[in-house]
Design a protein around this motif. Structure first.
Motif, PDB file in Angstrom:
ATOM      1  N   ASP A 222      12.093  57.493  29.654  1.00  0.00           N
ATOM      2  CA  ASP A 222      12.640  56.533  30.263  1.00  0.00           C
ATOM      3  C   ASP A 222      11.695  55.611  31.114  1.00  0.00           C
ATOM      4  N   ALA A 223      10.707  55.539  30.950  1.00  0.00           N
ATOM      5  CA  ALA A 223       9.637  54.541  31.327  1.00  0.00           C
ATOM      6  C   ALA A 223       9.155  53.425  30.649  1.00  0.00           C
ATOM      7  N   LEU A 224       9.426  52.159  31.143  1.00  0.00           N
ATOM      8  CA  LEU A 224       8.969  51.024  30.264  1.00  0.00           C
ATOM      9  C   LEU A 224       7.449  51.255  30.199  1.00  0.00           C
ATOM     10  N   LYS A 225       6.838  51.114  28.928  1.00  0.00           N
ATOM     11  CA  LYS A 225       5.321  51.073  29.050  1.00  0.00           C
ATOM     12  C   LYS A 225       4.933  49.519  28.004  1.00  0.00           C
ATOM     13  N   SER A 226       3.623  49.354  28.385  1.00  0.00           N
ATOM     14  CA  SER A 226       3.093  48.200  27.499  1.00  0.00           C
ATOM     15  C   SER A 226       1.853  48.687  27.145  1.00  0.00           C
ATOM     16  N   ILE A 227       1.443  48.194  25.932  1.00  0.00           N
ATOM     17  CA  ILE A 227       0.173  48.818  25.222  1.00  0.00           C
ATOM     18  C   ILE A 227      -0.358  47.582  24.361  1.00  0.00           C
ATOM     19  N   SER A 228      -1.660  47.471  24.418  1.00  0.00           N
ATOM     20  CA  SER A 228      -2.339  46.466  23.738  1.00  0.00           C
ATOM     21  C   SER A 228      -2.324  46.651  22.257  1.00  0.00           C
TER      22      SER A 228
ATOM     23  N   ASN B  26      13.297  61.925  16.375  1.00  0.00           N
ATOM     24  CA  ASN B  26      12.055  62.197  16.800  1.00  0.00           C
ATOM     25  C   ASN B  26      11.560  60.978  17.572  1.00  0.00           C
ATOM     26  N   THR B  27      12.345  60.576  18.273  1.00  0.00           N
ATOM     27  CA  THR B  27      11.779  59.541  19.255  1.00  0.00           C
ATOM     28  C   THR B  27      12.282  59.607  20.724  1.00  0.00           C
ATOM     29  N   PRO B  28      11.588  59.481  21.570  1.00  0.00           N
ATOM     30  CA  PRO B  28      12.083  59.947  23.056  1.00  0.00           C
ATOM     31  C   PRO B  28      13.136  59.372  23.377  1.00  0.00           C
ATOM     32  N   GLU B  29      13.611  57.984  22.871  1.00  0.00           N
ATOM     33  CA  GLU B  29      14.841  57.216  23.385  1.00  0.00           C
ATOM     34  C   GLU B  29      16.172  58.137  23.146  1.00  0.00           C
ATOM     35  N   ASN B  30      15.994  58.848  22.147  1.00  0.00           N
ATOM     36  CA  ASN B  30      17.158  59.464  21.836  1.00  0.00           C
ATOM     37  C   ASN B  30      17.444  60.718  22.699  1.00  0.00           C
ATOM     38  N   TRP B  31      16.475  61.119  23.578  1.00  0.00           N
ATOM     39  CA  TRP B  31      16.702  62.099  24.553  1.00  0.00           C
ATOM     40  C   TRP B  31      17.362  61.499  25.687  1.00  0.00           C
TER      41      TRP B  31
END
Lengths: 681, 47
Positions: A222-228, B26-31
């Motif tokens: 549930d946290a929005l993250k950013s990655i290079s 298999n993706t966190p968004e689905n939880w």
């Protein structure tokens, strides 16, 4: 606690917390939901699939933009051309009512027909009369043959509709228990898997112009993250997801990428509509080269979590949504990928450590994914690097039928090596023991392709080796022509098998012609095993017939075993004792191609790989005591650098391969064996 | 299906929540915990 009247095939999840005497803030946390990092803290149960039901909707026809026809067959003994087995009739009779019609024939009691928009397009228009409770199926609609034709009109174009019939008396009986409509239908519904996609106009191709970004956003817990991003690229995921979801777009839409530019997918794109993704032909004509498509998967780009992720470019079909029945089979037209270079950036193998290996795929499925019937998957003029787990994998319990699977002029390298024995899954991994209707090799053609030192597992494999009661209409038709296989899987002889399908359906055809098998290594690379296995095929089910059309397959003359390429001689295509193509004629009816049984023998060309090609050897010396990421890696296979690691890994170790022929006076040129491009002068 | 659990010392009862999901994707968004509804609250002595 007893939970009753749950929905067939559904997954239910549970969580629990203890309540405290001292107030809500002292209650325990919820346990059971899990968060992908604590798999053991997760509780879910899968309901079993529904028992066999009468397939009242027997056929779909005359599909237009706004209408289609349905043929309903309520006959007791059959549905269209399909005759129920005695076991099926017994099972169905236990749950559904049987009537005698006006002609005195036994028929299934089917009272109403319902049309619903599929969950992928919930707003698609359905005229009121077709919505639940649906149109009444009157006695007068059915002929003496038990068949009725119903025209469905007034629908939206480009839209998927699910449909079913049901028995009203079963519904009414369940309704007495005050169950919901969905729970009552759960018992009363007959067809479970029928869907139609209305036609549409694909319109003009869409060109996705490059707008490279150097970071990407994603959500985790549930946290929005950013990655290079290691190489700036343009995301194509939102556009393709919008295409899949929206009924504004018809199937078979064409998306072009600009030549030489870098694009990316972020995670497995769910594919449930046909489409084409290709490099813009004008850019190719101007010499700009193919577009690159990276898979930038957050948990692969950043391995600080230490997990072993399973990214795929594509996921076939999709998960059912809400109350949607997972047994519904999605019709998908053509999935076409052309002139593209696919790479999983930072793909890691066992040489990087067992905790961070990338279990990557070209195409996978969700374990609870819906079935699908795919007209065609076509890969042409593409390359794949970084496929470590498996190339294509069926893992659903529902039918996956790929009518045509065509792979033409595709290169596979810098992949595999999931473990030191060189296998996680396989190249083409089917699951027919889960559902007898699964067939991904109905017309499988792989031609003009090159696999170079990419230890991935078996080429053709069933999930389990067991006998399968295939329908009589199901056959394999597998063609391998003009492919070049070099060091296919030198980690382990057993895992290098081309065919590991001990049972095959009767009436199957294998066409294996002009393929080149090579085992090669540098003179000082003595610890690198030179192994290659052929096949394990034991039993032909059903009709017991097979067509074997093998001809002019060759190897080079180095690293042979007993004068031939198969290091496990009992797995040779032409081994006649047992468990191979060569032994099938002992017990089964074999139709041979022009070359007869002798065509099974892989002949030996009078030239070594080193004399034939510019530089065919794995460039890095293999040391089993010091397993390295680079053991099966190279800069490229045509003399140019294509390995993305060179740009993104500071520990890069260079080493070039060039498979172009330098000798043109040999039988391989004369007979046009192997991928054509290496033979061009 | 039948669910079983055991009492822990000091608790006055339990809450169970449940959902049926499209799948365990298999993706966190689905939880998404928000899709889970409280199925039952059991307070000892109040059944």
């Amino acid at each position: 606690m007893l939970l009753e009247d749950l929905i067939f095939s559904k997954t239910y999840r549970f969580a629990i917390r203890a309540l405290s005497e001292r107030g809500e803030e002292h209650n325990s946390q919820w346990f059971g939901t899990g968060n992908l990092h604590q798999w053991t803290d997760m509780v879910y149960y899968d309901m079993l699939d529904k028992y066999k039901v009468p397939s009242i909707i027997a056929q779909k026809a005359n599909i237009t933009k706004n209408s289609f026809d349905l043929y309903l067959d309520r006959s007791y003994a059959k549905s269209g051309n399909y005759e129920y087995t005695a076991d099926e009739l017994e099972e169905m009779s236990e749950y559904f009512h049987v009537l005698t019609d006006a002609s005195g024939n036994k028929v299934w009691k089917a009272d109403r027909l319902v049309i619903e928009p599929a969950s992928s397009n919930p707003d698609a228009k359905v005229p009121t009369q077709y919505q639940y409770p649906g149109i009444k199926l009157e006695e007068s609609m059915f002929g003496s043959d038990g068949v009725a034709m119903v025209s469905i009109e007034g629908l939206d174009s480009n839209s998927v509709y699910n449909m079913y019939t049901y028995d009203e008396s079963i519904f009414a009986e369940k309704a007495k228990k005050k169950l919901s409509v969905q729970q009552c239908l759960n018992y009363a519904q007959q067809n479970l898997d029928v869907t139609v996609r209305t036609k549409g106009d694909p319109g003009e191709p869409i060109v996705i112009d490059p707008v490279p970004q150097d970071t990407m956003m994603y959500t985790e817990s549930d946290a929005l993250k950013s990655i290079s991003l290691p190489i700036p690229a343009t995301s194509i995921q939102p556009k393709l997801e919008e295409f899949m979801k929206s009924n504004e777009y018809a199937e078979n839409k064409v998306f072009y990428l600009r030549g030489g530019e870098a694009y990316f997918l972020r995670a497995g794109l769910e594919v449930y509509k046909g489409f084409k993704l290709a490099t813009l032909p004008e850019d190719l004509a101007e010499g700009k080269g193919r577009a690159k498509v990276f898979l930038y998967y957050p948990q692969v780009l950043d391995i600080s979590g230490g997990t072993s992720p399973s990214p795929a470019f594509f996921m076939l079909s999709r998960n059912p949504i809400g109350s949607e029945n997972p047994m519904i089979t999605i019709d998908i037209d053509k999935i076409v990928l052309e002139d593209l270079d696919f790479t999983i950036a930072y793909a890691r193998n066992i040489g990087d450590g067992s905790k961070v290996v990338t279990n990557s795929y070209f195409m996978n499925m969700y374990s609870k994914g819906m079935g699908s019937t795919v007209e065609e998957i076509s890969l042409k003029n593409c390359s794949f690097q970084g496929i470590v787990g498996g190339f294509y994998r069926v893992q659903a319990n529902y039918g996956v039928r790929i009518k045509n699977f065509i792979i033409d002029n595709v290169d596979f390298y810098n992949g595999g090596y999931y473990s030191t024995s060189g296998r996680r899954y396989n190249w083409f991994h089917a699951n027919p023991e889960a559902n007898v209707n699964i067939n991904i090799w109905e017309n499988f053609v792989m031609k003009n392709c090159t696999i170079y030192d990419n230890p991935l597992g078996y080429m053709f494999n069933h999930n389990k080796q067991q006998s399968i009661e295939w329908p009589a209409s199901l056959h394999y038709n597998i063609t391998l022509e003009n492919n070049t296989f070099i060091n296919l899987n030198t980690c382990n002889a057993g895992n290098s098998m081309i065919f590991n399908t001990r049972w095959i359906p009767g009436g199957s055809t294998f066409t294996i012609k002009r393929n080149l098998f090579v085992l090669t290594r540098n003179d000082n690379d003595t610890e690198r095993d030179m192994v290659q296995a052929g096949c394990d095929i034991r039993t032909i089910n059903g009709s017991g017939t097979v067509t074997l059309d093998f001809e002019d397959n060759y190897s080079t003359n180095d690293n042979l075993t007993s004068g031939q390429i198969w290091s496990n001689t009992a797995s040779a295509f032409d081994y006649t004792q047992k468990n191979t193509f060569g032994s099938l004629a002992k017990n089964y009816d074999v139709t041979w191609g022009d070359a007869g049984a002798e065509g099974l023998t892989v002949k030996v060309a009078d030239i070594s790989a080193k004399d034939l090609m510019v530089q065919p050897n794995p460039p890095h010396k293999f040391d089993p005591a010091n397993v390295s990421h680079w053991d099966h890696q190279c800069d490229g296979i045509d003399g140019t650098v294509t390995n993305v690691d060179k740009e993104i890994r500071s520990d890069y170790q260079p080493g070039m391969v060039d498979l172009h022929f330098k000798n043109f006076n040999n039988v391989l040129v004369e007979k046009q064996v192997g991928a054509p491009k290496w033979r061009n002068q | 299906m039948q669910l079983y659990w055991s009492q822990v010392k000091g608790a006055k009862g339990y809450q169970i929540k449940a959902s049926y999901e499209q799948s365990i994707a298999n993706t966190p968004e689905n939880w998404d915990d928000a899709t889970m509804l409280v199925l039952d609250t059991i307070v000892w002595g109040e059944e």
